[in-house]
Design a protein around this motif. Sequence first.
Motif, PDB file in Angstrom:
ATOM      1  N   ALA A  74       2.461   0.172  -6.566  1.00 31.96           N
ATOM      2  CA  ALA A  74       1.792   1.841  -6.431  1.00 31.96           C
ATOM      3  C   ALA A  74       0.608   1.962  -6.314  1.00 31.96           C
ATOM      4  O   ALA A  74       0.291   2.695  -5.290  1.00 31.96           O
ATOM      5  CB  ALA A  74       2.313   2.744  -7.826  1.00 31.96           C
ATOM      6  N   ALA A  75      -0.311   0.980  -6.937  1.00 33.76           N
ATOM      7  CA  ALA A  75      -1.873   1.092  -6.441  1.00 33.76           C
ATOM      8  C   ALA A  75      -2.289   0.673  -5.149  1.00 33.76           C
ATOM      9  O   ALA A  75      -2.846   1.301  -4.553  1.00 33.76           O
ATOM     10  CB  ALA A  75      -2.778   0.427  -7.557  1.00 33.76           C
ATOM     11  N   ILE A  76      -1.441  -0.329  -4.656  1.00 38.38           N
ATOM     12  CA  ILE A  76      -1.494  -0.916  -3.274  1.00 38.38           C
ATOM     13  C   ILE A  76      -1.090   0.229  -2.133  1.00 38.38           C
ATOM     14  O   ILE A  76      -1.634   0.649  -1.333  1.00 38.38           O
ATOM     15  CB  ILE A  76      -0.832  -2.160  -3.064  1.00 38.38           C
ATOM     16  CG1 ILE A  76      -1.472  -3.311  -3.670  1.00 38.38           C
ATOM     17  CG2 ILE A  76      -0.744  -2.450  -1.488  1.00 38.38           C
ATOM     18  CD1 ILE A  76      -2.966  -3.575  -3.499  1.00 38.38           C
ATOM     19  N   PRO A 103      -1.399   8.512  -7.901  1.00 36.47           N
ATOM     20  CA  PRO A 103      -0.679   9.673  -8.464  1.00 36.47           C
ATOM     21  C   PRO A 103       0.737   9.062  -8.760  1.00 36.47           C
ATOM     22  O   PRO A 103       1.394   8.257  -8.092  1.00 36.47           O
ATOM     23  CB  PRO A 103      -0.687  10.474  -7.128  1.00 36.47           C
ATOM     24  CG  PRO A 103      -1.903  10.018  -6.280  1.00 36.47           C
ATOM     25  CD  PRO A 103      -2.181   8.620  -6.606  1.00 36.47           C
ATOM     26  N   LYS A 104       1.530  10.020  -9.265  1.00 35.21           N
ATOM     27  CA  LYS A 104       2.863   9.575  -9.747  1.00 35.21           C
ATOM     28  C   LYS A 104       3.753   9.541  -8.748  1.00 35.21           C
ATOM     29  O   LYS A 104       4.537   8.475  -8.792  1.00 35.21           O
ATOM     30  CB  LYS A 104       3.330  10.808 -10.553  1.00 35.21           C
ATOM     31  CG  LYS A 104       4.711  10.608 -11.260  1.00 35.21           C
ATOM     32  CD  LYS A 104       5.163  11.794 -11.902  1.00 35.21           C
ATOM     33  CE  LYS A 104       6.623  11.489 -12.710  1.00 35.21           C
ATOM     34  NZ  LYS A 104       7.643  11.069 -11.767  1.00 35.21           N
ATOM     35  N   LYS A 105       3.601  10.054  -7.522  1.00 36.24           N
ATOM     36  CA  LYS A 105       4.621   9.791  -6.438  1.00 36.24           C
ATOM     37  C   LYS A 105       4.372   8.399  -5.946  1.00 36.24           C
ATOM     38  O   LYS A 105       5.559   8.068  -5.360  1.00 36.24           O
ATOM     39  CB  LYS A 105       4.316  10.841  -5.521  1.00 36.24           C
ATOM     40  CG  LYS A 105       3.088  10.625  -4.599  1.00 36.24           C
ATOM     41  CD  LYS A 105       2.840  11.652  -3.363  1.00 36.24           C
ATOM     42  CE  LYS A 105       1.765  11.178  -2.403  1.00 36.24           C
ATOM     43  NZ  LYS A 105       1.953  12.017  -1.321  1.00 36.24           N
ATOM     44  N   TYR A 106       3.401   7.583  -6.031  1.00 37.60           N
ATOM     45  CA  TYR A 106       3.539   6.378  -5.633  1.00 37.60           C
ATOM     46  C   TYR A 106       4.202   5.406  -6.867  1.00 37.60           C
ATOM     47  O   TYR A 106       4.726   4.414  -6.414  1.00 37.60           O
ATOM     48  CB  TYR A 106       1.935   5.888  -5.365  1.00 37.60           C
ATOM     49  CG  TYR A 106       1.539   6.451  -4.199  1.00 37.60           C
ATOM     50  CD1 TYR A 106       1.729   6.145  -2.933  1.00 37.60           C
ATOM     51  CD2 TYR A 106       0.619   7.660  -4.510  1.00 37.60           C
ATOM     52  CE1 TYR A 106       0.991   6.933  -1.959  1.00 37.60           C
ATOM     53  CE2 TYR A 106       0.227   8.354  -3.276  1.00 37.60           C
ATOM     54  CZ  TYR A 106       0.488   8.018  -1.771  1.00 37.60           C
ATOM     55  OH  TYR A 106      -0.171   8.728  -1.104  1.00 37.60           O
ATOM     56  N   PHE A 107       3.851   5.621  -7.961  1.00 38.17           N
ATOM     57  CA  PHE A 107       4.545   4.985  -8.928  1.00 38.17           C
ATOM     58  C   PHE A 107       6.306   5.152  -8.783  1.00 38.17           C
ATOM     59  O   PHE A 107       7.048   4.313  -9.080  1.00 38.17           O
ATOM     60  CB  PHE A 107       4.092   5.699 -10.473  1.00 38.17           C
ATOM     61  CG  PHE A 107       2.816   4.773 -10.827  1.00 38.17           C
ATOM     62  CD1 PHE A 107       2.796   3.643 -11.524  1.00 38.17           C
ATOM     63  CD2 PHE A 107       1.837   5.518 -10.470  1.00 38.17           C
ATOM     64  CE1 PHE A 107       1.604   3.151 -11.978  1.00 38.17           C
ATOM     65  CE2 PHE A 107       0.600   5.063 -10.951  1.00 38.17           C
ATOM     66  CZ  PHE A 107       0.453   3.618 -11.588  1.00 38.17           C
TER      67      PHE A 107
END
Length: 93
Positions: free
Chosen positions: A52-54, A6-10
Amino acid sequence: MPWNAPKKYFDLYAPDALPGPKETEVRWREVPADQTPLSPERHRQTVAAYYAAISFMDAQLGLLLDELDRSERWKDTIVVFMGDHGYHLGTRG
């Protein structure tokens, strides 16, 4: 590479705030012929997406572990967490 989170992690990782690649000379014998090195800008974007993925994966694992705590299922549950070496993040060009 599709980085799925999700964008919040990016939003946690600004590419401009990350360092560029440490190694600027590519060891071509280790890089497949159809690949070229990333520009410093693209490298930072890739590292930010990887982070972000991690972070997203870590949050999902946390939800699972919290639910095991909440439901008191630990007495009949084994969690096995495995991973591979991950990406070299620029160490091979």
